[in-house]
Write a protein that holds these residues in place. Structure first.
Motif, PDB file in Angstrom:
ATOM      1  N   GLU A   1      43.946  44.750  42.677  1.00 50.77           N
ATOM      2  CA  GLU A   1      43.122  43.555  42.788  1.00 50.77           C
ATOM      3  C   GLU A   1      41.846  43.644  41.966  1.00 50.77           C
ATOM      4  O   GLU A   1      41.343  42.634  41.483  1.00 50.77           O
ATOM      5  CB  GLU A   1      42.774  43.291  44.262  1.00 50.77           C
ATOM      6  CG  GLU A   1      43.978  42.985  45.148  1.00 50.77           C
ATOM      7  CD  GLU A   1      44.659  41.677  44.773  1.00 50.77           C
ATOM      8  OE1 GLU A   1      44.023  40.833  44.100  1.00 50.77           O
ATOM      9  OE2 GLU A   1      45.834  41.493  45.156  1.00 50.77           O
TER      10      GLU A   1
ATOM     11  N   TRP B   1      46.244  48.457  46.736  1.00 53.42           N
ATOM     12  CA  TRP B   1      45.702  47.102  46.791  1.00 53.42           C
ATOM     13  C   TRP B   1      44.363  47.011  46.064  1.00 53.42           C
ATOM     14  O   TRP B   1      44.120  46.070  45.283  1.00 53.42           O
ATOM     15  CB  TRP B   1      45.561  46.694  48.255  1.00 53.42           C
ATOM     16  CG  TRP B   1      44.934  45.361  48.507  1.00 53.42           C
ATOM     17  CD1 TRP B   1      45.522  44.128  48.389  1.00 53.42           C
ATOM     18  CD2 TRP B   1      43.597  45.109  48.963  1.00 53.42           C
ATOM     19  NE1 TRP B   1      44.647  43.133  48.737  1.00 53.42           N
ATOM     20  CE2 TRP B   1      43.455  43.714  49.090  1.00 53.42           C
ATOM     21  CE3 TRP B   1      42.516  45.934  49.267  1.00 53.42           C
ATOM     22  CZ2 TRP B   1      42.268  43.126  49.515  1.00 53.42           C
ATOM     23  CZ3 TRP B   1      41.333  45.361  49.698  1.00 53.42           C
ATOM     24  CH2 TRP B   1      41.216  43.976  49.817  1.00 53.42           C
TER      25      TRP B   1
ATOM     26  N   GLU C   1      41.230  35.920  51.172  1.00 53.83           N
ATOM     27  CA  GLU C   1      41.489  37.150  50.423  1.00 53.83           C
ATOM     28  C   GLU C   1      40.647  37.232  49.153  1.00 53.83           C
ATOM     29  O   GLU C   1      40.337  38.323  48.684  1.00 53.83           O
ATOM     30  CB  GLU C   1      42.978  37.257  50.080  1.00 53.83           C
ATOM     31  CG  GLU C   1      43.360  38.616  49.514  1.00 53.83           C
ATOM     32  CD  GLU C   1      44.834  38.925  49.645  1.00 53.83           C
ATOM     33  OE1 GLU C   1      45.259  39.956  49.117  1.00 53.83           O
ATOM     34  OE2 GLU C   1      45.555  38.137  50.284  1.00 53.83           O
ATOM     35  N   GLU C   2      40.243  36.075  48.607  1.00 52.55           N
ATOM     36  CA  GLU C   2      39.394  36.087  47.420  1.00 52.55           C
ATOM     37  C   GLU C   2      38.064  36.789  47.700  1.00 52.55           C
ATOM     38  O   GLU C   2      37.506  37.455  46.822  1.00 52.55           O
ATOM     39  CB  GLU C   2      39.131  34.656  46.941  1.00 52.55           C
ATOM     40  CG  GLU C   2      40.350  33.932  46.388  1.00 52.55           C
ATOM     41  CD  GLU C   2      41.284  33.436  47.469  1.00 52.55           C
ATOM     42  OE1 GLU C   2      40.874  33.477  48.671  1.00 52.55           O
ATOM     43  OE2 GLU C   2      42.418  33.037  47.160  1.00 52.55           O
TER      44      GLU C   2
ATOM     45  N   VAL D   1      38.769  40.769  48.062  1.00 53.34           N
ATOM     46  CA  VAL D   1      39.124  41.533  46.859  1.00 53.34           C
ATOM     47  C   VAL D   1      37.973  41.613  45.859  1.00 53.34           C
ATOM     48  O   VAL D   1      38.104  42.262  44.820  1.00 53.34           O
ATOM     49  CB  VAL D   1      40.355  40.926  46.162  1.00 53.34           C
ATOM     50  CG1 VAL D   1      41.554  40.950  47.088  1.00 53.34           C
ATOM     51  CG2 VAL D   1      40.083  39.512  45.661  1.00 53.34           C
TER      52      VAL D   1
END
Length: 501
Positions: A66, A62, A127-128, A131
């Motif tokens: 990302e 991940w 999630e922005e 990451v």
């Protein structure tokens, strides 16, 4: 439980015989019944390792997908090994001070709490924000997951000591092979499902699955029995508190053991390179889903290697076996990325994973033979601290070196003209150059180790030392006990002669 208090009078101090460090009078000599208990512990460890490896691989995949940064994955991997190094001796002292089941329960409980915190963080922020590896929330989220994985090493140190506690002496090398097989199964299952989980479900559901699996592992452990009649306290430190002393004296007492740990430390310095760049190289060749699948396929090598040890053992000299295995690692590392062929990398990964459990089992078997049981937790913790400390150094160093120097150099016309004849063309020739240089250094290190006097000294110590908690050790303890009356008579005679003078 045996009385470990020191003699309180001059007569007692004079007549007390030297205790044998090899036998465990407060524990039963392992039998087939205790071996069955070891198998139950191994199954529970499989559940726990599958869970922590699943989330660890998922985090690495991940993070790279990302952020697109080799540096970010290097920092994550290096941080993990740094925390293992920092807490290794602490974990070892805890293992020596507590019953092994209690240690494993604490490990599972802490891991479960950290995964729950990771789930809360994931639900609390978009999630922005998570990451963005330049922001605090990315590192806090990754750090919580890493702590859960690091605490799992407390269980692994306890597992190493349960081999001595529960497995008959003549089967311990094979038991260590089974430990490698369990790790291989965990690696195989989690590498496949981590890639698929990130690719198909995303990070949130992946964390949820890890929480549920950790809770199952904890519940199962409550039902597992580890027959341990008491805590094997070190006579030099007593039972009053967790004591960090004893590890270094125990290491220094065995000729060549410190050299073995230092060799593994330097070996891990090279291994940090592999750890930092293996996933970026694989993700350059394959999609995340396919890379996860190929990791699962190649990790069958772990099962093969551990199974070979479980079936055939490690030979008469596990120290020699360890060095031979590392020659294989060096030759493999120098060749499996020399061309950017997916099939070459996959075959090399399979062989690499097949020989790593052999090396791990060899080191553990040596320590279980030459170190007294009551100090094994601290010695395993000391080894984890020293050996793991080298890996983050190379991981932290190689990430920036590869990203800002070697990769751009090999992508340039100058790099292709100077080294293209050796490394070929492709998108990851800078990473291939790092693998080549690291492997050459490892080969030189192994040659030096083979020629050293420490290698011969440790091989001799292993051959001449009876295994702890075994029939042979019990015989040695009996011989010491039989000499006690003679020692008391001699001490009394000497004291009487001194009074007459």
């Amino acid at each position: 439980m045996a009385d470990t208090s020191p003699p309180s009078t001059p007569e007692e101090r004079t007549s007390a015989p030297e205790a044998s460090p090899r036998a465990l009078p407060h524990q039963d000599v392992p039998t087939l019944a205790t071996l069955r208990s070891f198998y139950q512990v191994l199954v529970n460890t499989l559940i726990a390792n599958v869970t922590t490896s699943y989330l660890w691989f998922a985090l690495t995949f991940w993070a790279y997908l990302e952020t697109g940064s080799v540096l970010a994955t290097s920092i994550i991997g290096g941080s993990y090994m740094l925390l293992v190094a920092v807490f290794g001796m602490i974990f070892g002292a805890i293992v020596d001070h507590m019953k092994k089941k209690a240690v494993m329960l604490i490990s599972s409980a802490v891991t479960l709490i950290t995964y729950l915190l990771a789930g809360v963080l994931y639900l609390s922020f978009p999630e922005e924000a998570l990451v963005d590896w330049n922001g605090i929330w990315f590192w806090l989220f990754a750090g919580v997951i890493l702590i859960g994985g690091v605490v799992e090493n407390l269980r692994n140190i306890a597992l190493s000591t349960t081999v001595t506690l529960l497995v008959p002496a003549d089967r311990r090398d094979r038991a260590n092979g089974l430990v490698g097989t369990v790790q291989g199964i965990a690696f195989m299952v989690t590498s496949v499902f981590s890639g698929l989980s990130i690719g198909l479900l995303g990070m949130g559901p992946t964390v949820l699955i890890a929480i549920v699996a950790t809770a199952v592992s904890f519940a199962h452990l409550l039902l597992v029995s580890i027959p341990e009649r008491g805590i094997a306290h070190d006579p030099e430190s007593g039972a009053a508190k967790v004591n960090f002393r004893g590890a270094i004296p125990a290491v220094m007492l065995v000729p060549g053991l410190l050299a073995l740990i230092l060799f593994t430390t330097l070996n891990n310095l090279v291994g940090g390179v592999f750890m930092a760049l293996m996933d970026p190289y694989g993700l350059t060749l394959f999609s995340v889903e396919m890379w996860g699948v190929w990791l699962g396929v190649t990790s069958i090598g772990f099962i093969v290697g551990g199974g070979l040890v479980a079936k055939f053992g490690l030979g008469k000299n596990p120290v020699r076996t360890l060095l031979i295995v590392n020659i294989g690692v060096a030759l493999l590392g120098a060749t499996f990325t020399i061309r950017e062929y997916g099939w070459l990398f996959i075959i090399g990964m399979f062989i690499f994973m097949a020989i790593m459990p052999i090396a791990e089992a060899a080191e553990q078997t040596v320590i279980q033979r030459v170190v007294p049981f009551e100090k094994q937790g601290r010695v395993f913790g000391f080894a984890a601290t020293v050996e793991s400390a080298s890996t983050p150094i190379s991981a932290f160093m190689i990430g920036p070196i590869a990203e800002f120097w070697l990769i751009p150099y090999m992508e340039s016309r100058e790099g292709q003209e100077s080294l293209g004849w050796m490394l070929g063309d492709g998108d990851a020739r800078g990473i291939a150059l790092v693998f080549l240089v690291a492997s050459v250094l490892l080969l030189g290190l192994v040659i030096v180790a083979f020629a050293s006097p420490q290698y011969r000294l440790l091989s001799k110590s292993y051959a001449e030392t009876p295994p702890p908690n075994s029939e042979a050790a019990g015989a040695a303890e009996g011989a010491v006990a039989a000499e006690a009356p003679k020692a008391a008579e001699a001490a009394a005679a000497a004291e009487e002669a001194e009074r007459q003078r």
